[in-house]
Structure formats: C-alpha cells, structure tokens
Motif scaffolding. Structure first.
Motif, PDB file in Angstrom:
ATOM      1  N   LYS A   1       0.837  -1.206   0.000  1.00 41.74           N
ATOM      2  CA  LYS A   1       0.000   0.000   0.000  1.00 41.74           C
ATOM      3  C   LYS A   1       0.864   1.245   0.000  1.00 41.74           C
ATOM      4  N   GLU A   2       0.243   2.357  -0.380  1.00 43.11           N
ATOM      5  CA  GLU A   2       0.951   3.629  -0.362  1.00 43.11           C
ATOM      6  C   GLU A   2       1.095   4.151   1.065  1.00 43.11           C
ATOM      7  N   ARG A   3       2.094   4.993   1.257  1.00 38.64           N
ATOM      8  CA  ARG A   3       2.266   5.630   2.553  1.00 38.64           C
ATOM      9  C   ARG A   3       1.107   6.599   2.783  1.00 38.64           C
ATOM     10  N   GLU A   4       0.497   6.505   3.955  1.00 41.38           N
ATOM     11  CA  GLU A   4      -0.666   7.334   4.223  1.00 41.38           C
ATOM     12  C   GLU A   4      -0.491   8.162   5.489  1.00 41.38           C
ATOM     13  N   PHE A   5      -1.134   9.306   5.478  1.00 42.46           N
ATOM     14  CA  PHE A   5      -1.096  10.235   6.603  1.00 42.46           C
ATOM     15  C   PHE A   5      -1.904   9.677   7.765  1.00 42.46           C
ATOM     16  N   VAL A   6      -1.388   9.893   8.977  1.00 41.21           N
ATOM     17  CA  VAL A   6      -2.093   9.460  10.184  1.00 41.21           C
ATOM     18  C   VAL A   6      -2.490  10.662  11.040  1.00 41.21           C
ATOM     19  N   ALA A   7      -1.516  11.482  11.386  1.00 39.61           N
ATOM     20  CA  ALA A   7      -1.770  12.636  12.253  1.00 39.61           C
ATOM     21  C   ALA A   7      -0.585  13.577  12.170  1.00 39.61           C
TER      22      ALA A   7
ATOM     23  N   ILE B   1      -3.660  20.538  15.425  1.00 34.10           N
ATOM     24  CA  ILE B   1      -3.572  19.095  15.249  1.00 34.10           C
ATOM     25  C   ILE B   1      -4.561  18.650  14.184  1.00 34.10           C
ATOM     26  N   TYR B   2      -4.166  17.661  13.422  1.00 34.77           N
ATOM     27  CA  TYR B   2      -5.043  17.120  12.383  1.00 34.77           C
ATOM     28  C   TYR B   2      -4.888  15.607  12.346  1.00 34.77           C
ATOM     29  N   TYR B   3      -6.022  14.915  12.213  1.00 32.65           N
ATOM     30  CA  TYR B   3      -6.025  13.447  12.170  1.00 32.65           C
ATOM     31  C   TYR B   3      -6.677  12.943  10.891  1.00 32.65           C
TER      32      TYR B   3
ATOM     33  N   ILE C   1      -0.119  22.421   8.168  1.00 32.37           N
ATOM     34  CA  ILE C   1      -0.136  20.962   8.151  1.00 32.37           C
ATOM     35  C   ILE C   1      -0.538  20.473   6.763  1.00 32.37           C
ATOM     36  N   TYR C   2       0.282  19.600   6.214  1.00 29.34           N
ATOM     37  CA  TYR C   2      -0.011  18.956   4.944  1.00 29.34           C
ATOM     38  C   TYR C   2      -0.173  17.462   5.185  1.00 29.34           C
TER      39      TYR C   2
END
Length: 124
Positions: free
Chosen positions: A43-49, A58-60, A104-105
């Motif tokens: 799988k592709e690398r994915e954003f968590v937080a 903060i972003y989740y 945040i990106y």
C-alpha cells in the motif's frame, strides 16, 4: 537539518494500545510540523496525524480520530502518538516526518525529514 528517531512499536492484540515516540536531534521542533505516516505492505504511505509545533494545531486522518492522540513534549523535543483501540488494519510501519512550516499537509511529499520507521503489528 533535523534527525528523527522513532521508538515504541511492537506487537499488540486488537483493542490494545501502543505509544510511539519521535525524538528530534540536531534542531528543535519549534518551527516545524511533525507528522506520523504509515505504510502497510503493498500500500501507499498514508497520513495518520500531525501537529504544528508553534500553533499547536492538530489534524487526524478520519480512521484514527477518537482512537489516536498526537501530543508534544516541549522539554524533551519529542512528539508522541498514543494509539488506543488498535485494529488489525492499523498494522503497518509507522514513520515520523517533519517539515519546516506552520501549515499541516497530509501528503508525504511535503515532508523532507523522515525517521527510520517502527513496526506496529495488531493481531486479531
């Protein structure tokens, strides 16, 4: 340049908890956004937080909201990711990453600094 070192991965049963840590050396996090990404096999690398060190914003990612908590320790220049209610689908290599900004990106392409990764395995 900032160097990142992760710790805290491991094997846990579904419903369990783990806490990951990301420590910085070389520079402080004061002007950085620090994020956690994960990559499962195939799988592709994915954003968590992510957390903006200066603003505290903060972003989740949606699937971890209410289960994961990102936080910072100013004194230790460390970011933590507390992971509760873990699921088998959370199994992945987790990476700490940083970029020099207040925004945040969620795309990994914006992050030039990466740790070595730590394995998290959740058994069913």
């Amino acid at each position: 340049q900032v160097q990142l070192v992760e710790s805290g991965g491991g094997l846990v049963q579904a419903g369990g908890s783990l806490r990951l840590s990301c420590a910085a050396s070389g520079r402080t996090f004061s002007n950085y956004v620090v994020g956690w990404f994960r990559q499962a096999p195939g799988k592709e690398r994915e954003f968590v937080a992510a957390i903006s060190w200066r603003s505290g914003t903060i972003y989740y990612e949606d699937s971890v909201k209410g289960r994961f908590t990102i936080s910072r320790d100013n004194a230790k220049n460390t970011v933590h990711l507390q992971m509760n209610s873990l699921r088998p689908e959370d199994t992945a290599v987790y990476y700490c990453a940083a970029h020099r900004s207040v925004s945040i990106y969620t795309s990994f392409q914006y992050y030039p600094y990466w740790g070595q990764g730590t394995q998290v395995t959740v058994s069913s």
